[in-house]
Design a protein around this motif. Structure first.
Motif, PDB file in Angstrom:
ATOM      1  N   ILE A  98       9.477  39.056 -31.748  1.00  0.00           N
ATOM      2  CA  ILE A  98       9.589  37.600 -31.599  1.00  0.00           C
ATOM      3  C   ILE A  98       8.435  37.014 -30.787  1.00  0.00           C
ATOM      4  N   GLU A  99       7.342  37.759 -30.681  1.00  0.00           N
ATOM      5  CA  GLU A  99       6.185  37.264 -29.940  1.00  0.00           C
ATOM      6  C   GLU A  99       5.481  36.141 -30.696  1.00  0.00           C
ATOM      7  N   HIS A 100       4.633  35.434 -29.974  1.00  0.00           N
ATOM      8  CA  HIS A 100       3.743  34.453 -30.590  1.00  0.00           C
ATOM      9  C   HIS A 100       2.779  35.181 -31.525  1.00  0.00           C
ATOM     10  N   LEU A 126      20.631  36.608 -28.956  1.00  0.00           N
ATOM     11  CA  LEU A 126      20.204  35.502 -28.105  1.00  0.00           C
ATOM     12  C   LEU A 126      18.706  35.540 -27.816  1.00  0.00           C
ATOM     13  N   GLY A 127      18.031  36.555 -28.357  1.00  0.00           N
ATOM     14  CA  GLY A 127      16.582  36.650 -28.190  1.00  0.00           C
ATOM     15  C   GLY A 127      16.145  37.409 -26.954  1.00  0.00           C
ATOM     16  N   ARG A 128      17.034  38.200 -26.337  1.00  0.00           N
ATOM     17  CA  ARG A 128      16.673  38.944 -25.125  1.00  0.00           C
ATOM     18  C   ARG A 128      16.341  40.396 -25.457  1.00  0.00           C
ATOM     19  N   VAL A 129      15.302  40.907 -24.824  1.00  0.00           N
ATOM     20  CA  VAL A 129      14.933  42.313 -24.935  1.00  0.00           C
ATOM     21  C   VAL A 129      15.769  43.110 -23.935  1.00  0.00           C
ATOM     22  N   GLN A 130      16.318  44.224 -24.385  1.00  0.00           N
ATOM     23  CA  GLN A 130      17.147  45.052 -23.514  1.00  0.00           C
ATOM     24  C   GLN A 130      16.307  46.152 -22.865  1.00  0.00           C
ATOM     25  N   TYR A 149       6.997  36.125 -21.552  1.00  0.00           N
ATOM     26  CA  TYR A 149       7.862  35.714 -20.439  1.00  0.00           C
ATOM     27  C   TYR A 149       8.984  34.820 -20.960  1.00  0.00           C
ATOM     28  N   ALA A 150       8.652  33.898 -21.860  1.00  0.00           N
ATOM     29  CA  ALA A 150       9.655  32.995 -22.437  1.00  0.00           C
ATOM     30  C   ALA A 150       9.239  32.680 -23.864  1.00  0.00           C
ATOM     31  N   ASN A 151      10.221  32.602 -24.750  1.00  0.00           N
ATOM     32  CA  ASN A 151       9.915  32.408 -26.171  1.00  0.00           C
ATOM     33  C   ASN A 151       9.534  30.967 -26.469  1.00  0.00           C
ATOM     34  N   ASN A 152       8.539  30.801 -27.315  1.00  0.00           N
ATOM     35  CA  ASN A 152       8.021  29.464 -27.606  1.00  0.00           C
ATOM     36  C   ASN A 152       8.894  28.677 -28.574  1.00  0.00           C
ATOM     37  N   VAL A 154      12.709  29.330 -29.129  1.00  0.00           N
ATOM     38  CA  VAL A 154      14.088  29.132 -28.666  1.00  0.00           C
ATOM     39  C   VAL A 154      14.198  29.044 -27.149  1.00  0.00           C
ATOM     40  N   GLY A 155      13.128  29.374 -26.431  1.00  0.00           N
ATOM     41  CA  GLY A 155      13.116  29.204 -24.989  1.00  0.00           C
ATOM     42  C   GLY A 155      13.743  30.325 -24.187  1.00  0.00           C
ATOM     43  N   THR A 156      14.221  31.377 -24.822  1.00  0.00           N
ATOM     44  CA  THR A 156      14.842  32.482 -24.093  1.00  0.00           C
ATOM     45  C   THR A 156      13.853  33.118 -23.125  1.00  0.00           C
ATOM     46  N   VAL A 157      14.301  33.336 -21.884  1.00  0.00           N
ATOM     47  CA  VAL A 157      13.473  33.935 -20.839  1.00  0.00           C
ATOM     48  C   VAL A 157      13.776  35.430 -20.762  1.00  0.00           C
ATOM     49  N   GLN A 158      12.717  36.240 -20.692  1.00  0.00           N
ATOM     50  CA  GLN A 158      12.880  37.690 -20.643  1.00  0.00           C
ATOM     51  C   GLN A 158      12.898  38.188 -19.198  1.00  0.00           C
ATOM     52  N   PRO A 159      13.572  39.311 -18.937  1.00  0.00           N
ATOM     53  CA  PRO A 159      13.601  39.902 -17.581  1.00  0.00           C
ATOM     54  C   PRO A 159      12.298  40.646 -17.304  1.00  0.00           C
ATOM     55  N   ILE A 160      11.222  39.895 -17.121  1.00  0.00           N
ATOM     56  CA  ILE A 160       9.888  40.482 -17.080  1.00  0.00           C
ATOM     57  C   ILE A 160       9.723  41.478 -15.937  1.00  0.00           C
ATOM     58  N   ALA A 161      10.200  41.143 -14.749  1.00  0.00           N
ATOM     59  CA  ALA A 161      10.027  42.060 -13.618  1.00  0.00           C
ATOM     60  C   ALA A 161      10.692  43.407 -13.894  1.00  0.00           C
TER      61      ALA A 161
END
Length: 383
Positions: A98-100, A126-130, A149-152, A154-161
Motif C-alpha cells: 500500500i505504499e506510494h 484497516l491498512g495496518r502492518v503487523q 509513516y501514514a498512508n496517502n 486512507v490516512g492509516t498511521v503505521q507503528p513506525i518505531a
C-alpha cells in the motif's frame, strides 16, 4: 469553494513565502559561487539545513535537500540498496503493498534491473502492518525495509518505531516515507529509530519543488544524480536555496503548532465522518478508525462511481479527491484499497477528503451535507 484535498497539496504559508522571497530577488546567488552573492546564498542554505536538523533531531550533515517526496524516496531506497552492493550481491528488500507509487516503482526497478528480491508485507483490513508479518519476512540478507509513516489515501498511521526496532534488531536498514506525516505526526528521527526519512515541502506549507531526505550518519548512499557534487556528493545540482529556506520555516512552524492543530483538526474530522456515515447510510469509512492522520477521512460509496461523486461535489463547491493525486487519470482501482481486501468494484467508489487547520466547522457541516446530496444524485442516475 471548500478545499478538502490537502493531502494532495497545501497552500504556501505566508511565513515561508516571505522567508524565501529575498533568495528569489536580491540574494539570488549560486551557493557554490565564491563571491558575496554566492556566499550569502550558501549561508542561507546552511541555516536552513541547521533548522531542518533541529526539527528532525539529527545532525545537519544528515539532511539532504531534494526536489520533493518522490526524489527523496528514490534516493533513499535506490541509494541505500545500491550502496549495500559494496558489501556483496543484491539482497532482499521489504515494503508493503500500500505504499506510494514512488516507493513501489523504485523497488520494482531494483528488482528488474539489479536483481534484488522483494517481499510485500500484507496489511489488515484497516491498512495496518503487523509486527509479526515483518518479523517473518526478514531474512539474513535483508538490506532495507521501507514502510510509510501514514498512508496517502486512507490516512492509516503505521507503528513506525516498533517496525524500525524489529528491523534494526535483524541488522537491516529502515526507511519511512513520511510525506503525509509531515506537520501532523512526531518527526524526531531518534525516537522513531529510522535510518532514512522522506519529506515533501508542498504537503506542509512550502512550495512544490523542494523536499528533504534524512539519512543517518555515514551510511553508504549511492547518488542518483552525478555532477558538481553538491549536498556532500549525495545529490548533485545547484541547490534550491529559496525552496530550502521556505521548507525550513514551514517545517519548524508546523511542528511548533502540531499538537494543538492536530487535536483541533481531528475533532472536525471526526464530526465530518460521523455526519457522513449518518446521512449517507451506504457510506463506509476506509482505514483505521482511530490510528489515522488528523485531517484524513476516506470513504467508499457502494453503488456509485467515485469519479461521478467527485464531479457532483465539485459542482457544489467541494474540492476533494478519489485517492492519490499522483495516480490521477488512472482507470485502475486503488491499489491501496484492493490490498486492504476491498473488491475492485468497491475500490472504484472511493472518495478522499483531507482537512487543514483552516477548515472551519461550518465548512465541515456544509461538506458533509454536500456528500449526502452528491451521493444521492449519483445513485438516482444509476451510478
Amino acid at each position: 469553494m471548500i478545499y478538502l484535498d490537502n493531502a494532495a497539496t497545501t497552500p504556501v504559508r505566508r511565513e515561508a513565502l516571505e522567508a524565501m522571497w529575498p533568495f528569489l530577488t536580491g540574494s539570488f546567488g549560486n551557493p557554490s559561487s565564491h563571491h558575496r552573492v554566492g556566499e550569502a546564498a550558501a549561508a542561507a542554505l546552511t541555516q536552513a539545513r541547521q533548522s531542518v536538523a533541529r526539527s528532525l533531531g539529527c545532525r545537519p550533515g544528515d539532511v539532504i535537500f531534494t526536489s520533493g517526496g518522490t526524489e527523496s524516496d528514490n534516493l533513499a531506497i535506490k541509494g541505500l540498496a545500491l550502496g549495500s552492493l559494496r558489501d556483496g550481491a543484491p539482497g532482499h528488500l521489504i515494503t508493503t503493498a500500500i505504499e506510494h507509487e514512488a516507493v513501489l516503482e523504485t523497488v520494482d526497478y531494483l528488482h528488474r534491473l539489479h536483481g534484488f528480491e522483494v517481499t510485500f508485507l500484507p496489511t489488515d483490513a484497516l491498512g495496518r502492518v503487523q509486527a509479526d508479518a515483518l518479523r517473518q519476512a526478514l531474512r539474513p540478507n535483508t538490506r532495507l525495509v521501507s514502510v510509510h509513516y501514514a498512508n496517502n489515501e486512507v490516512g492509516t498511521v503505521q507503528p513506525i518505531a516498533d517496525l524500525a526496532a524489529i528491523t534494526r534488531a535483524a541488522g537491516a536498514l529502515f526507511h519511512t516515507d513520511a510525506v503525509q506525516a509531515g506537520g501532523w505526526l512526531p518527526l524526531d528521527v531518534t525516537a522513531l529509530g529510522v535510518d532514512a526519512l522522506s519529506l515533501s515541502g508542498h504537503k506542509l506549507g512550502a512550495p512544490p519543488g523542494i523536499g528533504v531526505l534524512f539519512v543517518r550518519g555515514r551510511l553508504p548512499l549511492e547518488p542518483l544524480l552525478h555532477g558538481g557534487g553538491q549536498e556532500r556528493g549525495k545529490r548533485s545540482g545547484t541547490e534550491n536555496v529559496a525552496g530550502a529556506v521556505a521548507f525550513a520555516v514551514a517545517l519548524e512552524l508546523s511542528l511548533r503548532e502540531r499538537s494543538e492543530r492536530a487535536a483541533r483538526v481531528a475533532h472536525r474530522r471526526d464530526e465530518f465522518i460521523a455526519t457522513v456515515l449518518t446521512q449517507s447510510p451506504t457510506a463506509r469509512l476506509t482505514g483505521h478508525p482511530t490510528e489515522r492522520l488528523p485531517g484524513t477521512a476516506s470513504f467508499v460509496f457502494p453503488g456509485t462511481s467515485g469519479e461521478a461523486v467527485l464531479l457532483e461535489l465539485e459542482q457544489r463547491g467541494i474540492v476533494c479527491s478519489s485517492g492519490s493525486a499522483c495516480a490521477a487519470g488512472s482507470s485502475e482501482p486503488s491499489h491501496v484499497l484492493t490490498a486492504m481486501g476491498l473488491s475492485a468494484e468497491i475500490a472504484q467508489t472511493a472518495v478522499r477528503f483531507t482537512l487543514s487547520a483552516s477548515t472551519t466547522a461550518e465548512e465541515v457541516a456544509l461538506a458533509a451535507a454536500s456528500v449526502h446530496d452528491a451521493v444521492a444524485a449519483v445513485q438516482r442516475l444509476g451510478g
